[in-house]
Motif scaffolding. Structure first.
Motif, PDB file in Angstrom:
ATOM      1  N   GLN A 166       0.833  -1.201   0.000  1.00 31.56           N
ATOM      2  CA  GLN A 166       0.000   0.000   0.000  1.00 31.56           C
ATOM      3  C   GLN A 166       0.875   1.263   0.000  1.00 31.56           C
ATOM      4  OE1 GLN A 166      -2.828   0.729  -1.206  1.00 31.56           O
ATOM      5  NE2 GLN A 166      -4.085  -0.398   0.256  1.00 31.56           N
ATOM      6  N   ALA A 219      -6.101   4.472   1.539  1.00 34.93           N
ATOM      7  CA  ALA A 219      -5.248   4.816   0.391  1.00 34.93           C
ATOM      8  C   ALA A 219      -6.090   5.213  -0.822  1.00 34.93           C
ATOM      9  CB  ALA A 219      -4.320   3.644   0.063  1.00 34.93           C
ATOM     10  N   THR A 247       0.819   3.967  -3.052  1.00 38.01           N
ATOM     11  CA  THR A 247       0.507   5.370  -2.753  1.00 38.01           C
ATOM     12  C   THR A 247       1.667   6.281  -3.151  1.00 38.01           C
ATOM     13  OG1 THR A 247      -0.948   4.658  -0.960  1.00 38.01           O
ATOM     14  CG2 THR A 247      -0.240   6.968  -0.939  1.00 38.01           C
ATOM     15  N   ALA A 298      -6.145   8.797  -2.812  1.00 38.08           N
ATOM     16  CA  ALA A 298      -5.839   8.901  -4.246  1.00 38.08           C
ATOM     17  C   ALA A 298      -6.884   9.739  -4.973  1.00 38.08           C
ATOM     18  CB  ALA A 298      -5.743   7.503  -4.867  1.00 38.08           C
TER      19      ALA A 298
END
Length: 180
Positions: free
Chosen positions: A36, A156, A40, A160
């Motif tokens: 993750q 996450a 990211t 985004a």
């Protein structure tokens, strides 16, 4: 800046805390946390968001995992659990007031750094699916404490799309491919 304000890619900086090779195998769901963080950070790069990494006592815990090192615009070594005590605030770009934190361990270095950043007047978000501790209880108690202290908790994917703002963003398709 209020905690209710949106996260803005133009004033964000991503801070990756202590994703070190010797530490990650001990972290509950460490592989998922690491993946993750990598995903990211790649999104942050697409959106020109600076990425700073920290390494806790690298002489004993080793360096950050190579995939993390390659994504960071700078990496700082630290001995204090709170990265601000080792100069993190001085490393932050002047025009970036929103600090997005990911990494390990949630209840030690990440929490102490987040609390100090809040005290210094920064808008702080923690990506909950990009943080880890050796024990689930420690992670959960830290997230509860951080939220009470004024840290924004996000996922996450939430981050985004907030950074993108619109499907018209030139990086939308590339970011979507990373998210899905």
């Amino acid at each position: 800046m209020k905690i209710s304000d949106a996260i803005d890619s133009q004033i964000s900086v991503l801070i990756l805390i202590d994703l070190q090779g010797r530490l990650m195998p001990a972290i509950e769901h460490g592989e998922e946390v690491l993946n993750q963080c990598i995903r990211t950070a790649k999104i942050a790069q697409l959106l020109d968001i600076p990425i700073i990494g920290t390494e806790q006592s690298p002489s004993s815990l080793g360096s950050n995992i190579e995939a993390i090192q390659s994504l960071c615009s700078k990496t700082m070594s630290k001995e204090y659990f709170n990265a601000c005590a080792d100069g993190l605030i001085e490393e932050l770009p002047q025009n970036r007031r929103q600090c997005i934190l990911m990494g390990c361990e949630t209840h030690v270095c990440l929490m102490q750094t987040a609390l100090k950043l809040i005290n210094a007047g920064y808008d702080v978000s923690v990506v909950v699916d990009g943080v880890g501790s050796r024990r689930a209880l420690d992670k959960q108690v830290a997230l509860d404490r951080l939220q009470i202290a004024g840290v924004r908790l996000v996922s996450a994917e939430m981050l985004a799309f907030e950074w993108l703002k619109s499907a018209k963003n030139p990086a939308f398709k590339e970011v979507l491919a990373l998210v899905k």
